[in-house]
Scaffold this active site. Structure first.
Site, PDB file in Angstrom:
ATOM      1  N   LYS A   1     -31.427 -27.059 -68.727  1.00 34.01           N
ATOM      2  CA  LYS A   1     -32.256 -27.742 -69.724  1.00 34.01           C
ATOM      3  C   LYS A   1     -33.719 -27.344 -69.585  1.00 34.01           C
ATOM      4  O   LYS A   1     -34.423 -27.111 -70.574  1.00 34.01           O
ATOM      5  CB  LYS A   1     -32.106 -29.259 -69.567  1.00 34.01           C
ATOM      6  CG  LYS A   1     -30.745 -29.808 -69.964  1.00 34.01           C
ATOM      7  CD  LYS A   1     -30.684 -31.315 -69.763  1.00 34.01           C
ATOM      8  CE  LYS A   1     -29.346 -31.880 -70.162  1.00 34.01           C
ATOM      9  NZ  LYS A   1     -29.259 -33.341 -69.935  1.00 34.01           N
TER      10      LYS A   1
ATOM     11  N   HIS B   1       3.187 -18.312 -75.709  1.00 35.23           N
ATOM     12  CA  HIS B   1       2.871 -17.176 -76.577  1.00 35.23           C
ATOM     13  C   HIS B   1       1.412 -16.756 -76.433  1.00 35.23           C
ATOM     14  O   HIS B   1       0.918 -15.970 -77.236  1.00 35.23           O
ATOM     15  CB  HIS B   1       3.170 -17.545 -78.035  1.00 35.23           C
ATOM     16  CG  HIS B   1       4.576 -17.992 -78.248  1.00 35.23           C
ATOM     17  ND1 HIS B   1       5.625 -17.110 -78.415  1.00 35.23           N
ATOM     18  CD2 HIS B   1       5.136 -19.234 -78.272  1.00 35.23           C
ATOM     19  CE1 HIS B   1       6.752 -17.780 -78.557  1.00 35.23           C
ATOM     20  NE2 HIS B   1       6.487 -19.077 -78.467  1.00 35.23           N
TER      21      HIS B   1
ATOM     22  N   GLU C   1     -18.328 -30.185 -63.533  1.00 32.29           N
ATOM     23  CA  GLU C   1     -19.681 -30.708 -63.358  1.00 32.29           C
ATOM     24  C   GLU C   1     -19.779 -31.541 -62.086  1.00 32.29           C
ATOM     25  O   GLU C   1     -20.831 -31.589 -61.440  1.00 32.29           O
ATOM     26  CB  GLU C   1     -20.104 -31.536 -64.570  1.00 32.29           C
ATOM     27  CG  GLU C   1     -21.588 -31.849 -64.602  1.00 32.29           C
ATOM     28  CD  GLU C   1     -22.054 -32.370 -65.953  1.00 32.29           C
ATOM     29  OE1 GLU C   1     -22.216 -31.542 -66.883  1.00 32.29           O
ATOM     30  OE2 GLU C   1     -22.241 -33.587 -66.095  1.00 32.29           O
TER      31      GLU C   1
END
Length: 529
Positions: A455, A351, A322
């Site tokens: 937003k 793994h 950000e």
């Protein structure tokens, strides 16, 4: 490079601080002495920029704001007495509040003492507290901490169901600077409804952490919430862990918040040194710049080799991405800067995806987080002369070696233990590295226009949803999706309208459809009265 030269390079580029017992090794990043010399002018400017920021300069020009999260761990640096008092007073308020909650003073009688906390917040209001809680909360913490960090109905339901029989003894912290963040507001409303369903007074269970005079501040005052704590205008969400946002949940869990602040302050002091090799944050930013050619061309894979630090990569995702992911630089030029971050934990990574790191696309560099102390007390052997901790250390060293042998670069950060002081230092280290790197590439690390754009786009979708519902309620005959779009003068939004209809129908929200939802061109849509 032969082993003798590699050993010398390790010694040349190993940073160590005895006070924190902290190591930073960037020797396995392939940069030259000539590159370092060429970067010196950029670092001189970066050190000056950071010094100006800390004295109260407008470091976030887009929002005309100071950037002062460093003052939180050293109030003496605040540019005026008023801000210093605000920081110190808030810290004392947090400590007093936590002590009162632990004693049951704020929620008598004794048998009603709070046992649980729901923290409602998103992004920086959740990631920091979550990381610190997992890293530092004692097994016998005085209060259990839970999070609503999304507007996912199922996630909210699962938590409220878990706490259903303890809701009367559950404290709620609502965290939002503006008080208008939709995800946080939704969580607050749903939690409040759960309290009301049990005839419990929500206000006597609720605390706000918000900006002074915000919508949330007004709600808390009107409804008689227990108390409020400030969210300072000069602290961004992703750098708010040392404010009330992070310190209130930590203090409630019995974590030593003074030690967190002390570790951060110590690291801040170390990273104020205007000399590359004696400044660990500068060394980090140098390595980032070198490996990505100053353009973020390689991703950062964060691999903490300790379960308690497994959320550190998620915390760093927001802090780094950000802050550094920007389209424009400070001069208005299109630069597309950024540094992608992902990670899991060692030795799980052995793994999971180390195979690709070792032999796949070389589009990354690794950052190993090593913890020297295995556990409290003596470790049992799992085979002759070897403990589980030995295996963990061996896997880290082996992975680092295997990556480097195949021309994959890495950084290694080593701390003595996972303590409040060390966690505070780690947070501060990356705070400072991000600030310095932003200066190196000439961007504003302290705004987030892309987040704001998202937003606004989400709000426009919800506005369109209201228009779709209103139209269908007024129509007497079914409409196709394109007809709905045409009537709303939103032909360019036909796909979004289809997805709105699909969502409403799937949740029994009054939509009636004729046809197959998977064939949008044949749908006929109407409102069920």
């Amino acid at each position: 490079m032969d082993k003798a030269k590699l050993w010398q390079r390790y010694q040349d580029w190993l940073y160590y601080n005895p006070d924190l017992n902290f190591y930073l090794d960037i020797s396995r990043m392939r940069f030259s002495d000539e590159f370092v010399q060429a970067m010196q002018p950029r670092f001189e400017k970066a050190f000056q920029d950071m010094a100006s920021l800390e004295t109260g300069a407008i470091a976030n020009p887009d929002e005309n704001r100071m950037v002062g999260h460093y003052w939180l761990r050293n109030p003496d640096l605040a540019p005026n007495a008023e801000l210093k008092a605000e920081i110190t007073d808030t810290l004392e308020q947090i400590k007093t509040f936590a002590a009162q909650i632990h004693s049951g003073y704020l929620h008598p009688p004794q048998e009603n003492r709070f046992t649980d906390v729901i923290s409602v917040g998103i992004g920086g209001s959740a990631l920091g507290p979550q990381f610190v809680s997992q890293a530092l909360a004692p097994l016998d913490a005085p209060i259990n901490l839970h999070f609503i960090d999304n507007t996912d109905p199922t996630g909210i339901d699962e938590l409220l169901t878990t706490l259903r029989d303890r809701l009367a003894r559950t404290l709620v912290i609502v965290i939002s600077k503006s008080g208008g963040t939709p995800e946080t507001r939704n969580g607050m409303i749903e939690v409040k409804q759960a309290y009301e369903a049990q005839n419990l007074d929500f206000g006597s269970h609720a605390v706000a952490i918000t900006g002074k005079g915000s919508k949330l501040d007004q709600i808390a005052t009107t409804e008689g919430w227990i108390t409020t704590f400030p969210m300072h205008d000069w602290v961004g969400g992703r750098t708010s862990e040392m404010s009330a946002v992070g310190l209130v949940p930590a203090a409630l869990q019995g974590i030593d918040i003074d030690a967190i602040l002390s570790g951060a302050k110590t690291m801040d002091n170390l990273t104020r040194r205007a000399e590359l090799k004696s400044n660990p944050a500068a060394l980090l930013s140098l390595a980032w710049y070198a490996v990505g050619n100053g353009k973020g061309e390689k991703d950062m894979v964060v691999l903490p080799y300790k379960d308690r630090l497994s959320l550190f990569s998620r915390y760093l995702q927001q802090l780094v991405m950000e802050s550094l992911g920007k389209e424009k630089d400070l001069d208005g030029n299109t630069v597309y800067q950024g540094l992608a971050v992902y990670g899991n934990k060692g030795s799980t990574d052995q793994h999971a995806y180390v195979q690709q790191l070792r032999e796949g696309v070389p589009n990354f560099f690794a950052t190993f987080i090593e913890v020297l102390k295995d556990r409290d007390g003596k470790s049992p052997e799992v085979e002759n002369g070897v403990t589980s901790g030995d295996y963990l250390s061996g896997l880290l060293q082996g992975t680092r070696l295997a990556l480097y042998d195949n021309h994959r670069d890495s950084i290694t950060i080593t701390v003595e233990d996972v303590t409040p002081r060390h966690v505070g230092a780690l947070i501060a280290l990356y705070d400072r590295a991000v600030g310095l790197y932003a200066s190196l590439v000439n961007i504003n690390a302290y705004h987030q226009p892309g987040v704001e754009a998202g937003k606004k786009a989400a709000a426009s979708v919800l506005d369109l949803q209201r228009e779709v519902v209103s139209l269908l309620q007024q129509e007497n005959t079914p409409l196709s999706v394109p007809e709905i779009a045409q009537k709303l003068n939103a032909a360019e939004k036909v796909e979004i309208i289809y997805k709105i209809i699909r969502h409403l129908y799937s949740n029994g929200r009054g939509i009636k459809v004729e046809g197959n939802l998977g064939e949008p061109s044949r749908l006929q849509v109407s409102w069920q009265n």
